[in-house]
Design a protein around this motif. Structure first.
Motif, PDB file in Angstrom:
ATOM      1  N   ASP A 164       0.832  -1.204   0.000  1.00 11.90           N
ATOM      2  CA  ASP A 164       0.000   0.000   0.000  1.00 11.90           C
ATOM      3  C   ASP A 164       0.870   1.258   0.000  1.00 11.90           C
ATOM      4  O   ASP A 164       0.569   2.240  -0.704  1.00 11.90           O
ATOM      5  CB  ASP A 164      -0.917   0.013   1.228  1.00 11.90           C
ATOM      6  CG  ASP A 164      -2.054  -0.991   1.117  1.00 11.90           C
ATOM      7  OD1 ASP A 164      -2.315  -1.464  -0.005  1.00 11.90           O
ATOM      8  OD2 ASP A 164      -2.676  -1.300   2.150  1.00 11.90           O
ATOM      9  N   THR A 165       1.938   1.241   0.778  1.00 11.03           N
ATOM     10  CA  THR A 165       2.847   2.398   0.816  1.00 11.03           C
ATOM     11  C   THR A 165       3.517   2.604  -0.534  1.00 11.03           C
ATOM     12  O   THR A 165       3.599   3.735  -1.038  1.00 11.03           O
ATOM     13  CB  THR A 165       3.921   2.198   1.907  1.00 11.03           C
ATOM     14  OG1 THR A 165       3.287   2.198   3.192  1.00 11.03           O
ATOM     15  CG2 THR A 165       4.953   3.318   1.865  1.00 11.03           C
ATOM     16  N   ALA A 166       3.997   1.518  -1.136  1.00 13.68           N
ATOM     17  CA  ALA A 166       4.629   1.620  -2.450  1.00 13.68           C
ATOM     18  C   ALA A 166       3.638   2.135  -3.491  1.00 13.68           C
ATOM     19  O   ALA A 166       4.001   2.945  -4.361  1.00 13.68           O
ATOM     20  CB  ALA A 166       5.174   0.257  -2.875  1.00 13.68           C
ATOM     21  N   LEU A 207       2.211   1.525   5.781  1.00 11.12           N
ATOM     22  CA  LEU A 207       3.047   1.223   6.935  1.00 11.12           C
ATOM     23  C   LEU A 207       2.778   2.153   8.110  1.00 11.12           C
ATOM     24  O   LEU A 207       2.857   1.736   9.268  1.00 11.12           O
ATOM     25  CB  LEU A 207       4.525   1.303   6.528  1.00 11.12           C
ATOM     26  CG  LEU A 207       5.013   0.190   5.587  1.00 11.12           C
ATOM     27  CD1 LEU A 207       6.393   0.524   5.040  1.00 11.12           C
ATOM     28  CD2 LEU A 207       5.049  -1.148   6.308  1.00 11.12           C
ATOM     29  N   GLY A 208       2.487   3.418   7.820  1.00  6.96           N
ATOM     30  CA  GLY A 208       2.178   4.354   8.899  1.00  6.96           C
ATOM     31  C   GLY A 208       0.960   3.931   9.679  1.00  6.96           C
ATOM     32  O   GLY A 208       0.940   3.957  10.915  1.00  6.96           O
ATOM     33  N   ALA A 234       9.077  -1.144  15.559  1.00  2.00           N
ATOM     34  CA  ALA A 234      10.492  -1.215  15.177  1.00  2.00           C
ATOM     35  C   ALA A 234      10.640  -1.775  13.760  1.00  2.00           C
ATOM     36  O   ALA A 234      11.454  -1.283  12.966  1.00  2.00           O
ATOM     37  CB  ALA A 234      11.253  -2.091  16.168  1.00  2.00           C
ATOM     38  N   THR A 235       9.838  -2.779  13.426  1.00  2.00           N
ATOM     39  CA  THR A 235       9.898  -3.375  12.091  1.00  2.00           C
ATOM     40  C   THR A 235       9.475  -2.368  11.030  1.00  2.00           C
ATOM     41  O   THR A 235      10.100  -2.263   9.964  1.00  2.00           O
ATOM     42  CB  THR A 235       9.002  -4.617  12.019  1.00  2.00           C
ATOM     43  OG1 THR A 235       9.384  -5.556  13.027  1.00  2.00           O
ATOM     44  CG2 THR A 235       9.114  -5.284  10.658  1.00  2.00           C
ATOM     45  N   VAL A 236       8.409  -1.614  11.313  1.00  2.00           N
ATOM     46  CA  VAL A 236       7.935  -0.596  10.374  1.00  2.00           C
ATOM     47  C   VAL A 236       9.006   0.465  10.146  1.00  2.00           C
ATOM     48  O   VAL A 236       9.270   0.868   9.004  1.00  2.00           O
ATOM     49  CB  VAL A 236       6.626   0.048  10.895  1.00  2.00           C
ATOM     50  CG1 VAL A 236       6.308   1.322  10.103  1.00  2.00           C
ATOM     51  CG2 VAL A 236       5.476  -0.931  10.786  1.00  2.00           C
ATOM     52  N   VAL A 237       9.645   0.901  11.214  1.00  2.00           N
ATOM     53  CA  VAL A 237      10.686   1.928  11.105  1.00  2.00           C
ATOM     54  C   VAL A 237      11.850   1.414  10.260  1.00  2.00           C
ATOM     55  O   VAL A 237      12.356   2.126   9.380  1.00  2.00           O
ATOM     56  CB  VAL A 237      11.183   2.353  12.504  1.00  2.00           C
ATOM     57  CG1 VAL A 237      12.417   3.227  12.383  1.00  2.00           C
ATOM     58  CG2 VAL A 237      10.085   3.105  13.241  1.00  2.00           C
TER      59      VAL A 237
END
Length: 220
Positions: A18-20, A175-176, A193-196
């Motif tokens: 989704d972010t991409a 991701l947000g 942490a994984t998202v960051v």
């Protein structure tokens, strides 16, 4: 990602997609619309190919007003327009509308600056050879400014990653949204942490690709 539950891994992959999608679609729209705006601003500026203060100033004001509005406020302010275009104000598709609008204004100014860096002597030489304005733009101005245009697009892509994460705070997906819903609201620091880490890697990949393209275009 083995430290995450399988269900969370699936959500993470979906959020990354989704972010991409948000970044890619909004950047494509911004380039398609922002480049003509930049060319118009450059051409109608004093000393440009077709100076016109009556067009340049209002257009510049609109671009500056959009660019200077904080993204989170812009998202809320154009909700009616977003609903008109996307049919909803929530989700990945809806987030693309304000992302594209913000990126268009941002890129228009960056593109204009890149066009200003073109050596005026090259343009004057093309004029002396009888080239028309459109020929100068298509065959001289844009090709000469191409490394700067690619560098500007890279900067915009990196900024859009941050904007897309911000969009997640108001239901934009990506991701947000995943980091806020699970990492913050459900107190799952491993998800945050994984998202960051993924966002850092994503941004680094975009920046590295952009820098490589600029070097290739600069040495052609």
């Amino acid at each position: 990602m083995s430290w995450l539950a399988p269900a969370l891994q699936d959500l993470l992959v979906e959020a990354l997609w989704d972010t991409a999608l948000m970044v890619g679609a909004s950047a494509a729209i911004a380039v398609i619309i922002g480049l003509p705006i930049a060319l118009l601003l450059h051409a109608t500026a004093p000393g440009g190919l077709a100076p016109n203060a009556w067009l340049n100033r209002p257009l510049g004001l609109v671009v500056n007003a959009t660019r200077s509005t904080p993204f989170i406020i812009l998202m809320v302010a154009i909700v009616p327009f977003t609903r008109l275009v996307a049919g909803t104000s929530i989700g990945t598709g809806a987030a693309i509308v304000p992302l594209a609008l913000a990126a268009t204004a941002f890129l228009a100014r960056l593109f204009e600056n890149a066009l200003r860096e073109v050596d005026p002597g090259v343009i004057e030489a093309a004029r002396a050879m009888g080239a028309t304005r459109m020929q100068i733009v298509a065959k001289v101005l844009v090709p000469e400014a191409l490394p700067g245009l690619v560098a500007a697009t890279t900067v915009a892509l990196v900024s859009l990653v941050g904007f897309s994460a911000m969009a997640g705070a108001v239901g934009g997906g990506g991701l947000g949204d995943l980091g806020i819903r699970f990492g913050y609201q459900r107190f799952m620091p491993e998800v945050m942490a994984t998202v960051v880490v993924i966002l850092i890697v994503f941004v680094q990949a975009l920046q590295s690709l952009g820098d490589w393209l600029v070097r290739r275009l600069s040495h052609r």
